[in-house]
Motif scaffolding. Structure first.
Motif, PDB file in Angstrom:
ATOM      1  N   LYS A 141       0.788  -1.262   0.138  1.00 24.51           N
ATOM      2  CA  LYS A 141       0.066  -0.167   0.159  1.00 24.51           C
ATOM      3  C   LYS A 141       0.949   1.417   0.139  1.00 24.51           C
ATOM      4  CE  LYS A 141      -4.081  -1.799   2.730  1.00 24.51           C
ATOM      5  NZ  LYS A 141      -4.801  -1.548   4.000  1.00 24.51           N
ATOM      6  N   HIS A 142       2.043   1.436   0.852  1.00 25.91           N
ATOM      7  CA  HIS A 142       2.570   2.634   1.010  1.00 25.91           C
ATOM      8  C   HIS A 142       4.000   2.762   0.702  1.00 25.91           C
ATOM      9  CE1 HIS A 142      -0.849   3.348   3.700  1.00 25.91           C
ATOM     10  NE2 HIS A 142      -0.713   2.122   4.214  1.00 25.91           N
ATOM     11  N   ALA A 143       4.644   1.798   0.046  1.00 29.54           N
ATOM     12  CA  ALA A 143       6.293   1.692  -0.496  1.00 29.54           C
ATOM     13  C   ALA A 143       6.075   0.591  -1.605  1.00 29.54           C
ATOM     14  CB  ALA A 143       7.002   1.177   0.913  1.00 29.54           C
ATOM     15  N   ALA A 144       5.352   1.230  -2.641  1.00 29.24           N
ATOM     16  CA  ALA A 144       5.613   0.426  -3.942  1.00 29.24           C
ATOM     17  C   ALA A 144       6.846   0.264  -4.526  1.00 29.24           C
ATOM     18  CB  ALA A 144       4.628   1.214  -4.999  1.00 29.24           C
ATOM     19  N   GLY A 145       7.317  -0.789  -4.766  1.00 34.12           N
ATOM     20  CA  GLY A 145       8.508  -1.064  -5.226  1.00 34.12           C
ATOM     21  C   GLY A 145       9.673  -1.383  -4.332  1.00 34.12           C
ATOM     22  N   THR A 194      12.505   3.805   9.268  1.00 34.45           N
ATOM     23  CA  THR A 194      13.663   3.393   9.392  1.00 34.45           C
ATOM     24  C   THR A 194      14.763   4.811   8.814  1.00 34.45           C
ATOM     25  OG1 THR A 194      13.691   2.391   7.379  1.00 34.45           O
ATOM     26  CG2 THR A 194      13.593   0.880   9.154  1.00 34.45           C
ATOM     27  N   GLN A 195      15.947   4.765   9.155  1.00 32.67           N
ATOM     28  CA  GLN A 195      16.766   5.849   8.876  1.00 32.67           C
ATOM     29  C   GLN A 195      17.029   6.007   7.310  1.00 32.67           C
ATOM     30  OE1 GLN A 195      20.627   5.348  10.736  1.00 32.67           O
ATOM     31  NE2 GLN A 195      19.918   6.397  12.814  1.00 32.67           N
ATOM     32  N   ASP A 196      16.719   5.000   6.585  1.00 30.70           N
ATOM     33  CA  ASP A 196      16.954   5.011   5.070  1.00 30.70           C
ATOM     34  C   ASP A 196      15.486   5.046   4.262  1.00 30.70           C
ATOM     35  OD1 ASP A 196      15.501   2.579   5.159  1.00 30.70           O
ATOM     36  OD2 ASP A 196      16.922   1.412   4.149  1.00 30.70           O
ATOM     37  N   GLY A 197      14.566   5.614   5.215  1.00 31.97           N
ATOM     38  CA  GLY A 197      13.459   6.053   4.665  1.00 31.97           C
ATOM     39  C   GLY A 197      12.377   4.605   4.384  1.00 31.97           C
ATOM     40  N   GLY A 198      12.690   3.809   4.853  1.00 34.52           N
ATOM     41  CA  GLY A 198      11.780   2.473   4.735  1.00 34.52           C
ATOM     42  C   GLY A 198      10.959   2.384   6.147  1.00 34.52           C
ATOM     43  N   PHE A 199      10.654   1.333   6.415  1.00 33.34           N
ATOM     44  CA  PHE A 199       9.432   0.906   7.661  1.00 33.34           C
ATOM     45  C   PHE A 199       9.872  -0.367   8.291  1.00 33.34           C
ATOM     46  CE2 PHE A 199       5.544   0.681  10.001  1.00 33.34           C
ATOM     47  CZ  PHE A 199       5.531   2.230  10.578  1.00 33.34           C
ATOM     48  N   ARG A 200       9.672  -0.485   9.693  1.00 27.64           N
ATOM     49  CA  ARG A 200       9.940  -1.454  10.229  1.00 27.64           C
ATOM     50  C   ARG A 200       9.041  -2.001  11.090  1.00 27.64           C
ATOM     51  NH1 ARG A 200      14.382  -0.397  13.072  1.00 27.64           N
ATOM     52  NH2 ARG A 200      15.841  -1.071  11.201  1.00 27.64           N
ATOM     53  N   VAL A 201       8.414  -3.241  11.238  1.00 28.67           N
ATOM     54  CA  VAL A 201       7.466  -3.762  12.246  1.00 28.67           C
ATOM     55  C   VAL A 201       7.971  -4.905  12.701  1.00 28.67           C
ATOM     56  CG1 VAL A 201       5.074  -4.799  12.198  1.00 28.67           C
ATOM     57  CG2 VAL A 201       5.388  -2.963  10.794  1.00 28.67           C
ATOM     58  N   SER A 202       7.846  -5.015  13.986  1.00 30.31           N
ATOM     59  CA  SER A 202       8.563  -5.924  14.809  1.00 30.31           C
ATOM     60  C   SER A 202       7.631  -6.531  16.117  1.00 30.31           C
ATOM     61  CB  SER A 202       9.873  -5.626  15.577  1.00 30.31           C
ATOM     62  OG  SER A 202      10.600  -6.531  16.328  1.00 30.31           O
ATOM     63  N   ALA A 203       7.390  -7.542  16.109  1.00 36.87           N
ATOM     64  CA  ALA A 203       6.691  -8.179  17.137  1.00 36.87           C
ATOM     65  C   ALA A 203       7.436  -9.352  18.003  1.00 36.87           C
ATOM     66  CB  ALA A 203       5.188  -8.628  16.593  1.00 36.87           C
ATOM     67  N   VAL A 204       7.439  -9.246  19.307  1.00 39.10           N
ATOM     68  CA  VAL A 204       7.791 -10.491  20.032  1.00 39.10           C
ATOM     69  C   VAL A 204       6.751 -10.970  20.907  1.00 39.10           C
ATOM     70  CG1 VAL A 204       9.479 -11.417  21.852  1.00 39.10           C
ATOM     71  CG2 VAL A 204      10.088  -9.577  20.187  1.00 39.10           C
ATOM     72  N   ILE A 205       6.252 -12.282  20.614  1.00 43.64           N
ATOM     73  CA  ILE A 205       5.266 -12.864  21.179  1.00 43.64           C
ATOM     74  C   ILE A 205       5.554 -14.147  22.209  1.00 43.64           C
ATOM     75  CG2 ILE A 205       3.010 -13.820  20.910  1.00 43.64           C
ATOM     76  CD1 ILE A 205       3.301 -12.861  17.830  1.00 43.64           C
ATOM     77  N   PRO A 206       5.102 -13.928  23.434  1.00 42.59           N
ATOM     78  CA  PRO A 206       5.548 -15.160  24.203  1.00 42.59           C
ATOM     79  C   PRO A 206       4.735 -16.447  23.777  1.00 42.59           C
ATOM     80  CG  PRO A 206       4.712 -13.078  25.727  1.00 42.59           C
ATOM     81  CD  PRO A 206       4.535 -12.986  24.228  1.00 42.59           C
ATOM     82  N   ASP A 207       5.387 -17.551  23.942  1.00 40.78           N
ATOM     83  CA  ASP A 207       4.938 -18.739  23.396  1.00 40.78           C
ATOM     84  C   ASP A 207       5.388 -19.742  24.548  1.00 40.78           C
ATOM     85  OD1 ASP A 207       4.016 -20.811  22.223  1.00 40.78           O
ATOM     86  OD2 ASP A 207       5.674 -21.055  20.881  1.00 40.78           O
ATOM     87  N   ARG A 208       4.636 -19.849  25.525  1.00 42.84           N
ATOM     88  CA  ARG A 208       5.145 -20.859  26.512  1.00 42.84           C
ATOM     89  C   ARG A 208       4.707 -22.334  26.774  1.00 42.84           C
ATOM     90  NH1 ARG A 208       4.438 -15.638  28.549  1.00 42.84           N
ATOM     91  NH2 ARG A 208       6.369 -14.676  29.232  1.00 42.84           N
ATOM     92  N   PRO A 225      12.867   2.351   1.307  1.00 40.35           N
ATOM     93  CA  PRO A 225      11.786   3.139   0.647  1.00 40.35           C
ATOM     94  C   PRO A 225      11.323   2.749  -0.708  1.00 40.35           C
ATOM     95  CG  PRO A 225      14.332   3.758   0.482  1.00 40.35           C
ATOM     96  CD  PRO A 225      14.023   2.402   1.347  1.00 40.35           C
ATOM     97  N   SER A 226      10.279   3.334  -0.956  1.00 34.55           N
ATOM     98  CA  SER A 226       9.568   3.333  -2.135  1.00 34.55           C
ATOM     99  C   SER A 226      10.326   3.667  -3.351  1.00 34.55           C
ATOM    100  CB  SER A 226       8.068   3.900  -2.391  1.00 34.55           C
ATOM    101  OG  SER A 226       7.495   3.665  -3.778  1.00 34.55           O
ATOM    102  N   ASP A 227      10.386   2.810  -4.569  1.00 32.99           N
ATOM    103  CA  ASP A 227      11.244   3.257  -5.637  1.00 32.99           C
ATOM    104  C   ASP A 227      10.574   4.181  -6.664  1.00 32.99           C
ATOM    105  OD1 ASP A 227       9.227   1.760  -7.168  1.00 32.99           O
ATOM    106  OD2 ASP A 227      10.878   0.263  -7.764  1.00 32.99           O
ATOM    107  N   GLY A 228       9.437   4.729  -6.058  1.00 31.62           N
ATOM    108  CA  GLY A 228       8.539   6.004  -6.909  1.00 31.62           C
ATOM    109  C   GLY A 228       7.545   5.262  -7.858  1.00 31.62           C
ATOM    110  N   SER A 229       7.390   3.998  -7.683  1.00 32.31           N
ATOM    111  CA  SER A 229       6.417   3.378  -8.567  1.00 32.31           C
ATOM    112  C   SER A 229       5.182   3.648  -8.014  1.00 32.31           C
ATOM    113  CB  SER A 229       6.376   1.604  -8.271  1.00 32.31           C
ATOM    114  OG  SER A 229       7.482   1.063  -8.637  1.00 32.31           O
ATOM    115  N   PRO A 230       4.031   3.553  -8.893  1.00 32.37           N
ATOM    116  CA  PRO A 230       2.515   3.791  -8.200  1.00 32.37           C
ATOM    117  C   PRO A 230       2.010   2.840  -7.322  1.00 32.37           C
ATOM    118  CG  PRO A 230       2.670   3.280 -10.748  1.00 32.37           C
ATOM    119  CD  PRO A 230       3.943   3.231 -10.096  1.00 32.37           C
ATOM    120  N   ASP A 231       1.395   3.286  -6.074  1.00 35.63           N
ATOM    121  CA  ASP A 231       0.925   2.391  -5.090  1.00 35.63           C
ATOM    122  C   ASP A 231       0.015   1.424  -5.634  1.00 35.63           C
ATOM    123  OD1 ASP A 231      -1.683   3.390  -5.007  1.00 35.63           O
ATOM    124  OD2 ASP A 231      -0.993   4.766  -3.355  1.00 35.63           O
ATOM    125  N   ALA A 232      -0.319   0.630  -5.011  1.00 35.82           N
ATOM    126  CA  ALA A 232      -1.159  -0.337  -5.360  1.00 35.82           C
ATOM    127  C   ALA A 232      -2.545  -0.129  -5.407  1.00 35.82           C
ATOM    128  CB  ALA A 232      -1.031  -1.877  -4.538  1.00 35.82           C
TER     129      ALA A 232
END
Length: 131
Positions: free
Chosen positions: A50-54, A111-125, A76-83
């Motif tokens: 949706k937000h970072a085409a290419g 992120t510093q380079d213009g991208g985006f990061r999603v991180s999750a740590v989920i307990p699994d006991r 980062p997006s390469d400038g392609s049109p979004d989806a």
């Protein structure tokens, strides 16, 4: 979680370059933990479309002793049109709530380079058979 490779292949089929990394001893992670990890990856890859085409993306799944960690990071997006996909605007909030409901941690942001990061740590006991 066993369907994460399918999500990656679907993204690749849609033209995204996706690298996948698996860490730790793979195991069956079902129930709410597995569903939550899957949904985080699914929503994060959808957001890249949706937000970072290419953009290139990385999906990392780490099996740890009492938790599962997932990371989706894109450049980062390469400038392609979004989806042109609709955006409900609740994706990050929903991911955060799902992870928090299981006692996990969630972080998302640029992120510093213009991208985006999603991180999750989920307990699994859940007891897992030893070697």
């Amino acid at each position: 979680m066993g369907d994460i490779p399918t999500l990656v292949e679907e993204s690749r089929a849609a033209g995204m370059r996706v690298e996948v990394s698996w860490e730790g001893e793979e195991r069956v992670v079902g129930g709410p933990v597995g569903r939550t990890a899957y949904r985080v990856v699914q929503e994060a890859l959808t957001n890249v479309h949706k937000h970072a085409a290419g953009a290139d993306a990385l999906v990392r799944v780490a099996y740890r002793t009492e938790e599962v960690a997932v990371l989706v990071q894109n450049g980062p997006s390469d400038g392609s049109p979004d989806a042109g996909l609709p955006s409900g605007g609740n994706g990050l909030v929903g991911m955060r709530e799902r992870v928090a409901a299981l006692g996990g941690g969630f972080v998302a942001g640029p992120t510093q380079d213009g991208g985006f990061r999603v991180s999750a740590v989920i307990p699994d006991r859940t007891p897992h058979p030893g070697p």
